[in-house]
Motif scaffolding. Structure first.
Motif, PDB file in Angstrom:
ATOM      1  N   VAL A 297       1.214  -1.501   0.097  1.00 21.83           N
ATOM      2  CA  VAL A 297      -0.008  -0.015  -0.064  1.00 21.83           C
ATOM      3  C   VAL A 297       1.049   1.318  -0.397  1.00 21.83           C
ATOM      4  N   LEU A 298       0.909   2.371  -0.870  1.00 23.45           N
ATOM      5  CA  LEU A 298       0.612   3.226  -0.753  1.00 23.45           C
ATOM      6  C   LEU A 298       0.210   4.544  -0.454  1.00 23.45           C
ATOM      7  N   VAL A 299       0.405   5.585   0.461  1.00 22.73           N
ATOM      8  CA  VAL A 299      -0.545   6.474   0.801  1.00 22.73           C
ATOM      9  C   VAL A 299       0.325   7.670   0.544  1.00 22.73           C
ATOM     10  N   GLN A 300      -0.547   8.364   0.059  1.00 23.81           N
ATOM     11  CA  GLN A 300      -0.111  10.273   0.121  1.00 23.81           C
ATOM     12  C   GLN A 300      -0.858  10.883   0.296  1.00 23.81           C
ATOM     13  N   VAL A 301      -0.665  11.566   1.630  1.00 26.24           N
ATOM     14  CA  VAL A 301      -1.031  13.522   1.443  1.00 26.24           C
ATOM     15  C   VAL A 301      -1.135  14.561   1.718  1.00 26.24           C
ATOM     16  N   GLN A 302      -1.450  15.078   1.164  1.00 25.25           N
ATOM     17  CA  GLN A 302      -0.836  16.685   1.114  1.00 25.25           C
ATOM     18  C   GLN A 302      -1.262  17.294   1.384  1.00 25.25           C
ATOM     19  N   GLY A 303      -1.555  18.834   2.265  1.00 26.57           N
ATOM     20  CA  GLY A 303      -1.988  19.637   2.818  1.00 26.57           C
ATOM     21  C   GLY A 303      -1.120  20.320   3.957  1.00 26.57           C
ATOM     22  N   ASN A 304      -1.652  20.862   4.964  1.00 27.80           N
ATOM     23  CA  ASN A 304      -0.673  21.489   5.711  1.00 27.80           C
ATOM     24  C   ASN A 304      -1.266  21.429   7.009  1.00 27.80           C
ATOM     25  N   PHE A 305       0.235  20.728   7.789  1.00 29.70           N
ATOM     26  CA  PHE A 305       0.093  20.305   9.276  1.00 29.70           C
ATOM     27  C   PHE A 305       0.905  20.544   9.892  1.00 29.70           C
ATOM     28  N   THR A 306       1.178  20.072  11.231  1.00 31.16           N
ATOM     29  CA  THR A 306       1.634  20.252  12.391  1.00 31.16           C
ATOM     30  C   THR A 306       2.206  18.554  12.014  1.00 31.16           C
ATOM     31  N   ARG A 307       3.804  18.500  12.893  1.00 25.72           N
ATOM     32  CA  ARG A 307       3.829  17.021  12.868  1.00 25.72           C
ATOM     33  C   ARG A 307       3.278  15.848  14.046  1.00 25.72           C
ATOM     34  N   SER A 308       3.085  16.983  15.035  1.00 24.43           N
ATOM     35  CA  SER A 308       1.656  16.189  15.803  1.00 24.43           C
ATOM     36  C   SER A 308       0.758  16.364  15.169  1.00 24.43           C
ATOM     37  N   GLN A 309       0.044  16.686  14.162  1.00 22.81           N
ATOM     38  CA  GLN A 309      -1.486  16.498  13.614  1.00 22.81           C
ATOM     39  C   GLN A 309      -1.096  15.283  12.254  1.00 22.81           C
ATOM     40  N   ALA A 310       0.050  15.623  11.607  1.00 26.17           N
ATOM     41  CA  ALA A 310       0.636  14.122  11.258  1.00 26.17           C
ATOM     42  C   ALA A 310       0.436  12.557  11.573  1.00 26.17           C
ATOM     43  N   GLU A 311       1.076  12.903  12.476  1.00 24.84           N
ATOM     44  CA  GLU A 311       1.397  11.891  13.367  1.00 24.84           C
ATOM     45  C   GLU A 311       0.114  11.136  14.384  1.00 24.84           C
ATOM     46  N   ALA A 312      -1.194  11.993  14.519  1.00 22.22           N
ATOM     47  CA  ALA A 312      -2.175  11.261  15.123  1.00 22.22           C
ATOM     48  C   ALA A 312      -3.059  11.264  13.609  1.00 22.22           C
TER      49      ALA A 312
END
Length: 203
Positions: A173-188
């Motif tokens: 599986v390959l997932v790509q998510v692009q946007g604007n997050f903080t690192r803690s938001q990306a971890e969540a």
């Protein structure tokens, strides 16, 4: 009278020059082979995640799902977020610009041929070439995902996950998510991706 020329010579013996040329050629070939191993794969290797999606979109064994193509997919993410996350996850979902998943199962002879030709090496090579940085590992059921991000300080612009489908031998599986997050938001966000993959990509 004979004079002895003590000036340094500019010429090496022929055998020495040939040996040095062969050594240089061997080093060059070795570097080319190493580069090929890191970015190998069927045909011309993809150099970016987006190029990988474009290259394999219609190939046998691949399935691509665009999560943010319509409002219903976004609402599915929000429902999962309410069950499994808090403010960080909600804010991460709000910050998504595009999100997509590509799943692969080698269920046909041509798909199995792609694996033999170095499909998995191609995925690993492009992530190394793009200089992503590691985020976290998260377990989603029986599948283990690896997460990398493109970030500037605490700001994350892209989250990429690689893993496998449960009970599907040779899958990935390959997932790509692009946007604007903080690192803690990306971890969540990373903690819910395996569940979302199961809901939208499946086997």
């Amino acid at each position: 009278m004979h004079f002895i020329d003590s000036s340094p010579t500019c010429h090496r013996p022929l055998s020495t020059r040939i040996w040095l040329q062969l050594l240089a050629l061997g080093i060059a070939i070795g570097l080319l082979m190493l580069s090929g191993c890191r970015a190998g794969g069927p045909g011309t290797p993809a150099r970016t995640v987006s190029a990988f999606f474009a290259k394999y979109r219609d190939r046998p064994g691949f399935r691509t799902t665009e999560w943010s193509a319509d409002l219903l997919q976004r609402l599915a993410l929000v429902r999962v977020g309410k069950l499994l996350g808090g403010n960080d996850l909600t804010n991460a979902i709000t910050g998504i610009r595009t999100a997509r998943v590509m799943s692969f199962t080698p269920t046909s002879g041509s798909a199995q041929g792609l694996v033999r030709e170095g499909l998995n090496n191609e995925v690993s090579g492009l992530l190394q070439a793009e200089r992503y940085t590691s985020l976290v590992n998260s377990n989603g059921g029986a599948a283990t995902y690896q997460y990398v991000v493109k970030a500037s300080g605490d700001q994350v612009s892209e989250l990429v996950a690689t893993g496998a489908l449960p009970d599907a031998l040779g899958s990935f599986v390959l997932v790509q998510v692009q946007g604007n997050f903080t690192r803690s938001q990306a971890e969540a966000l990373s903690k819910v991706l395996p569940e979302v993959v199961q809901q939208t990509a499946g086997k």
